[in-house]
Design a protein around this motif. Sequence first.
Motif, mmCIF file in Angstrom:
data_model
loop_
_atom_site.group_PDB
_atom_site.id
_atom_site.type_symbol
_atom_site.label_atom_id
_atom_site.label_comp_id
_atom_site.label_asym_id
_atom_site.label_seq_id
_atom_site.Cartn_x
_atom_site.Cartn_y
_atom_site.Cartn_z
ATOM 1 N N LEU A 85 17.845 24.417 -46.153
ATOM 2 C CA LEU A 85 19.085 25.391 -46.184
ATOM 3 C C LEU A 85 18.586 26.637 -45.220
ATOM 4 N N VAL A 86 17.453 27.097 -45.358
ATOM 5 C CA VAL A 86 16.945 28.007 -44.486
ATOM 6 C C VAL A 86 17.145 27.579 -43.048
ATOM 7 N N LEU A 87 16.680 26.590 -42.634
ATOM 8 C CA LEU A 87 16.939 25.977 -41.369
ATOM 9 C C LEU A 87 18.417 26.147 -40.944
ATOM 10 N N ILE A 88 19.151 25.427 -41.819
ATOM 11 C CA ILE A 88 20.463 25.346 -41.121
ATOM 12 C C ILE A 88 21.136 26.713 -41.192
ATOM 13 N N GLY A 89 20.761 27.794 -41.987
ATOM 14 C CA GLY A 89 21.368 28.997 -41.842
ATOM 15 C C GLY A 89 20.735 29.537 -40.549
ATOM 16 N N LEU A 90 19.529 29.330 -40.314
ATOM 17 C CA LEU A 90 18.758 30.022 -39.062
ATOM 18 C C LEU A 90 19.857 29.496 -37.883
ATOM 19 N N LEU A 118 22.512 28.324 -37.725
ATOM 20 C CA LEU A 118 24.074 28.791 -37.628
ATOM 21 C C LEU A 118 24.181 30.431 -37.085
ATOM 22 N N ALA A 119 23.139 30.975 -37.441
ATOM 23 C CA ALA A 119 22.922 32.409 -37.113
ATOM 24 C C ALA A 119 22.609 32.439 -35.722
ATOM 25 N N PHE A 120 21.753 31.726 -35.126
ATOM 26 C CA PHE A 120 21.337 31.790 -33.748
ATOM 27 C C PHE A 120 22.592 31.306 -32.821
ATOM 28 N N ALA A 172 28.533 35.177 -29.341
ATOM 29 C CA ALA A 172 28.924 36.628 -29.206
ATOM 30 C C ALA A 172 28.295 36.924 -27.745
ATOM 31 N N VAL A 173 27.231 36.848 -27.505
ATOM 32 C CA VAL A 173 26.733 37.239 -26.346
ATOM 33 C C VAL A 173 27.421 36.655 -24.926
ATOM 34 N N LEU A 174 27.837 35.224 -25.192
ATOM 35 C CA LEU A 174 28.621 34.568 -24.098
ATOM 36 C C LEU A 174 30.045 35.243 -24.234
#
Length: 122
Positions: free
Chosen positions: A37-42, A44-46, A52-54
Motif C-alpha cells: 500500500l505504501v508503494l502504491i501510494g508513493l 500515485l503521489a509521484f 502538476a508540473v506538466l
Amino acid sequence: MTHKRDKVYVRFNQGSRTGGSSSGNWLSRLLGLFLLLVLIGLGLAFGMVIAAVLFVLMIPVMWRQRHAIKQVWRMRKQAKQHYQEQQRQHEKQQEHYENNKEDRGSVIDGEYEIKEDQDKKP
C-alpha cells in the motif's frame, strides 16, 4: 546388475487443514500488505506531482494558443448544435412519414406525366 534409482520425494506444505496458506506468520503478511500500500501510494503521489508540473509547463503554450483553442471550442459547439438540429429534423420527418403512411396507401408521392403520343399510337 540391477540399477537402483534414487527417488526424491518432495513434500509440499499445504498449510493448515482449513485451507489457509502458510506463506508466513500474520505479522509478515500484514507488513507485506502495508509495504504494498505504501508503494502504491508513493507511485500515485509521484504521478500526481509529475502531472502538476506538466500542467504548469503547458500554461504558456496554451496561453499563446488561446485564440485557436477558443475557435475550436466554438466550432465544436456549433457542430453539436447543427447535429442536434439535424436529429430534430430527421425525427420530425419520420413522425410526419409515419402519420401520413396510412393515408397514402399504395400511392407513391411525386409527379408524373402522361405523354400524349403514346396513347395515340395504333
